[in-house]
Design a protein around this motif. Structure first.
Motif, PDB file in Angstrom:
ATOM      1  N   ALA A  76      53.676 -46.753  26.380  1.00 11.42           N
ATOM      2  CA  ALA A  76      52.890 -47.374  26.466  1.00 11.42           C
ATOM      3  C   ALA A  76      52.067 -47.780  27.391  1.00 11.42           C
ATOM      4  O   ALA A  76      52.419 -47.386  28.834  1.00 11.42           O
ATOM      5  CB  ALA A  76      53.591 -49.202  25.788  1.00 11.42           C
ATOM      6  N   ILE A  77      50.782 -47.819  27.129  1.00  8.77           N
ATOM      7  CA  ILE A  77      49.628 -47.284  27.827  1.00  8.77           C
ATOM      8  C   ILE A  77      48.899 -48.574  27.761  1.00  8.77           C
ATOM      9  O   ILE A  77      48.534 -48.893  26.325  1.00  8.77           O
ATOM     10  CB  ILE A  77      48.915 -46.319  28.191  1.00  8.77           C
ATOM     11  CG1 ILE A  77      49.740 -45.190  28.183  1.00  8.77           C
ATOM     12  CG2 ILE A  77      48.040 -46.103  29.057  1.00  8.77           C
ATOM     13  CD1 ILE A  77      49.386 -43.519  28.298  1.00  8.77           C
ATOM     14  N   SER A  78      48.093 -49.091  27.908  1.00 15.60           N
ATOM     15  CA  SER A  78      47.207 -50.493  28.082  1.00 15.60           C
ATOM     16  C   SER A  78      46.202 -50.138  28.444  1.00 15.60           C
ATOM     17  O   SER A  78      45.228 -50.644  27.269  1.00 15.60           O
ATOM     18  CB  SER A  78      47.614 -51.662  28.922  1.00 15.60           C
ATOM     19  OG  SER A  78      47.370 -51.204  30.548  1.00 15.60           O
ATOM     20  N   SER A  79      45.451 -48.689  29.388  1.00 17.13           N
ATOM     21  CA  SER A  79      43.998 -49.117  29.561  1.00 17.13           C
ATOM     22  C   SER A  79      44.209 -47.862  30.028  1.00 17.13           C
ATOM     23  O   SER A  79      45.234 -47.419  30.791  1.00 17.13           O
ATOM     24  CB  SER A  79      43.665 -49.393  29.897  1.00 17.13           C
ATOM     25  OG  SER A  79      41.779 -49.900  30.535  1.00 17.13           O
ATOM     26  N   ILE A  80      43.065 -46.809  29.282  1.00 16.65           N
ATOM     27  CA  ILE A  80      43.118 -45.830  29.769  1.00 16.65           C
ATOM     28  C   ILE A  80      41.557 -45.504  29.886  1.00 16.65           C
ATOM     29  O   ILE A  80      40.106 -45.114  28.899  1.00 16.65           O
ATOM     30  CB  ILE A  80      43.335 -44.182  28.235  1.00 16.65           C
ATOM     31  CG1 ILE A  80      44.324 -44.904  27.615  1.00 16.65           C
ATOM     32  CG2 ILE A  80      43.362 -42.945  29.077  1.00 16.65           C
ATOM     33  CD1 ILE A  80      45.560 -44.586  28.648  1.00 16.65           C
ATOM     34  N   PRO A  81      41.320 -45.399  31.747  1.00 14.05           N
ATOM     35  CA  PRO A  81      40.036 -45.544  32.239  1.00 14.05           C
ATOM     36  C   PRO A  81      38.838 -44.441  31.414  1.00 14.05           C
ATOM     37  O   PRO A  81      38.004 -44.697  31.074  1.00 14.05           O
ATOM     38  CB  PRO A  81      40.029 -45.797  33.558  1.00 14.05           C
ATOM     39  CG  PRO A  81      41.341 -45.871  33.767  1.00 14.05           C
ATOM     40  CD  PRO A  81      41.821 -45.003  32.490  1.00 14.05           C
ATOM     41  N   PHE A  82      39.481 -43.550  31.361  1.00 12.94           N
ATOM     42  CA  PHE A  82      39.019 -41.777  30.840  1.00 12.94           C
ATOM     43  C   PHE A  82      38.569 -41.643  29.691  1.00 12.94           C
ATOM     44  O   PHE A  82      37.188 -41.703  29.430  1.00 12.94           O
ATOM     45  CB  PHE A  82      39.538 -40.794  31.233  1.00 12.94           C
ATOM     46  CG  PHE A  82      40.093 -40.634  30.839  1.00 12.94           C
ATOM     47  CD1 PHE A  82      40.584 -39.861  29.333  1.00 12.94           C
ATOM     48  CD2 PHE A  82      42.027 -40.399  30.884  1.00 12.94           C
ATOM     49  CE1 PHE A  82      41.450 -39.244  28.364  1.00 12.94           C
ATOM     50  CE2 PHE A  82      43.473 -40.754  29.748  1.00 12.94           C
ATOM     51  CZ  PHE A  82      43.082 -39.815  28.884  1.00 12.94           C
ATOM     52  N   LEU A  83      38.632 -42.726  29.114  1.00  9.82           N
ATOM     53  CA  LEU A  83      38.047 -42.438  27.696  1.00  9.82           C
ATOM     54  C   LEU A  83      36.838 -43.302  27.501  1.00  9.82           C
ATOM     55  O   LEU A  83      36.732 -42.958  26.692  1.00  9.82           O
ATOM     56  CB  LEU A  83      39.536 -43.147  26.318  1.00  9.82           C
ATOM     57  CG  LEU A  83      40.879 -42.659  26.286  1.00  9.82           C
ATOM     58  CD1 LEU A  83      41.990 -42.783  25.393  1.00  9.82           C
ATOM     59  CD2 LEU A  83      40.581 -40.956  25.698  1.00  9.82           C
ATOM     60  N   GLY A  84      37.031 -44.595  27.601  1.00  5.50           N
ATOM     61  CA  GLY A  84      35.722 -45.576  27.401  1.00  5.50           C
ATOM     62  C   GLY A  84      36.261 -46.627  28.426  1.00  5.50           C
ATOM     63  O   GLY A  84      34.670 -46.978  27.574  1.00  5.50           O
ATOM     64  N   GLY A  85      36.405 -46.457  29.031  1.00  7.04           N
ATOM     65  CA  GLY A  85      36.316 -48.190  30.066  1.00  7.04           C
ATOM     66  C   GLY A  85      37.047 -49.478  29.351  1.00  7.04           C
ATOM     67  O   GLY A  85      38.261 -49.229  28.332  1.00  7.04           O
ATOM     68  N   PHE A 109      43.969 -45.747  21.403  1.00 12.05           N
ATOM     69  CA  PHE A 109      45.162 -44.743  22.252  1.00 12.05           C
ATOM     70  C   PHE A 109      46.675 -45.439  22.177  1.00 12.05           C
ATOM     71  O   PHE A 109      47.395 -45.289  22.557  1.00 12.05           O
ATOM     72  CB  PHE A 109      44.496 -44.122  23.627  1.00 12.05           C
ATOM     73  CG  PHE A 109      45.486 -43.310  23.784  1.00 12.05           C
ATOM     74  CD1 PHE A 109      44.844 -41.851  23.752  1.00 12.05           C
ATOM     75  CD2 PHE A 109      46.005 -43.570  25.127  1.00 12.05           C
ATOM     76  CE1 PHE A 109      46.026 -41.002  24.525  1.00 12.05           C
ATOM     77  CE2 PHE A 109      47.048 -41.995  26.142  1.00 12.05           C
ATOM     78  CZ  PHE A 109      46.474 -41.263  25.276  1.00 12.05           C
ATOM     79  N   SER A 110      45.754 -46.711  23.182  1.00  9.58           N
ATOM     80  CA  SER A 110      47.111 -47.360  23.304  1.00  9.58           C
ATOM     81  C   SER A 110      48.633 -48.484  21.678  1.00  9.58           C
ATOM     82  O   SER A 110      49.252 -48.617  21.779  1.00  9.58           O
ATOM     83  CB  SER A 110      46.943 -49.147  24.035  1.00  9.58           C
ATOM     84  OG  SER A 110      47.735 -50.162  23.835  1.00  9.58           O
ATOM     85  N   ILE A 111      47.456 -48.212  20.839  1.00  9.58           N
ATOM     86  CA  ILE A 111      48.009 -48.792  19.368  1.00  9.58           C
ATOM     87  C   ILE A 111      48.968 -47.503  19.417  1.00  9.58           C
ATOM     88  O   ILE A 111      50.090 -47.345  19.058  1.00  9.58           O
ATOM     89  CB  ILE A 111      46.636 -49.527  18.214  1.00  9.58           C
ATOM     90  CG1 ILE A 111      46.365 -50.593  18.475  1.00  9.58           C
ATOM     91  CG2 ILE A 111      47.539 -49.226  17.091  1.00  9.58           C
ATOM     92  CD1 ILE A 111      45.541 -51.006  17.862  1.00  9.58           C
ATOM     93  N   LEU A 112      48.068 -46.312  19.203  1.00 10.71           N
ATOM     94  CA  LEU A 112      49.160 -44.715  18.958  1.00 10.71           C
ATOM     95  C   LEU A 112      49.884 -44.190  19.468  1.00 10.71           C
ATOM     96  O   LEU A 112      51.344 -43.625  19.180  1.00 10.71           O
ATOM     97  CB  LEU A 112      48.164 -43.940  18.438  1.00 10.71           C
ATOM     98  CG  LEU A 112      47.335 -44.145  17.080  1.00 10.71           C
ATOM     99  CD1 LEU A 112      45.960 -43.075  16.803  1.00 10.71           C
ATOM    100  CD2 LEU A 112      47.963 -44.348  15.802  1.00 10.71           C
ATOM    101  N   SER A 113      50.050 -44.994  20.872  1.00 10.49           N
ATOM    102  CA  SER A 113      50.772 -44.901  21.900  1.00 10.49           C
ATOM    103  C   SER A 113      51.980 -45.706  21.331  1.00 10.49           C
ATOM    104  O   SER A 113      53.378 -44.993  21.685  1.00 10.49           O
ATOM    105  CB  SER A 113      50.610 -45.271  23.124  1.00 10.49           C
ATOM    106  OG  SER A 113      50.192 -46.191  23.896  1.00 10.49           O
ATOM    107  N   GLU A 114      51.905 -46.516  20.647  1.00 16.82           N
ATOM    108  CA  GLU A 114      53.134 -47.241  20.638  1.00 16.82           C
ATOM    109  C   GLU A 114      53.586 -47.305  19.240  1.00 16.82           C
ATOM    110  O   GLU A 114      54.914 -47.072  18.989  1.00 16.82           O
ATOM    111  CB  GLU A 114      52.330 -49.199  20.609  1.00 16.82           C
ATOM    112  CG  GLU A 114      52.139 -49.261  22.231  1.00 16.82           C
ATOM    113  CD  GLU A 114      51.714 -51.106  22.217  1.00 16.82           C
ATOM    114  OE1 GLU A 114      52.205 -51.143  21.135  1.00 16.82           O
ATOM    115  OE2 GLU A 114      51.535 -51.720  23.329  1.00 16.82           O
TER     116      GLU A 114
END
Length: 79
Positions: free
Chosen positions: A5-14, A23-28
């Motif tokens: 689970a990843i809450s925020s991926i800064p390189f994607l879109g802020g 990304f967060s939903i698909l990681s779960e």
């Protein structure tokens, strides 16, 4: 296999972007359709986002090789 689970991926879109939400939903929950992703973005993230916006973002993530489409569902590309 469940991705971490990843809450925020800064390189994607802020912070709090639709890309981060997807990304967060698909990681779960890997292997979701565009409609299922849209429903979860609206419900889990509490955002008023259109299906078209989610679908456009999914297409961008596919073009960036971040997501993979399998038949009718999507998952995160893990290299």
């Amino acid at each position: 296999m469940k991705a971490p689970a990843i809450s925020s991926i800064p390189f994607l879109g802020g912070k709090n972007s639709v890309k981060d939400d997807i990304f967060s939903i698909l990681s779960e929950e890997p292997h979701l359709s565009a409609k299922e992703i849209h429903t979860r973005v609206k419900r889990k993230q509490g955002k008023d986002v259109t299906y078209q916006a989610v679908h456009k973002t999914i297409k961008q993530l596919l073009n960036q090789n971040i997501l993979i489409k399998n038949e009718k569902d999507y998952r995160i590309e893990i290299n």
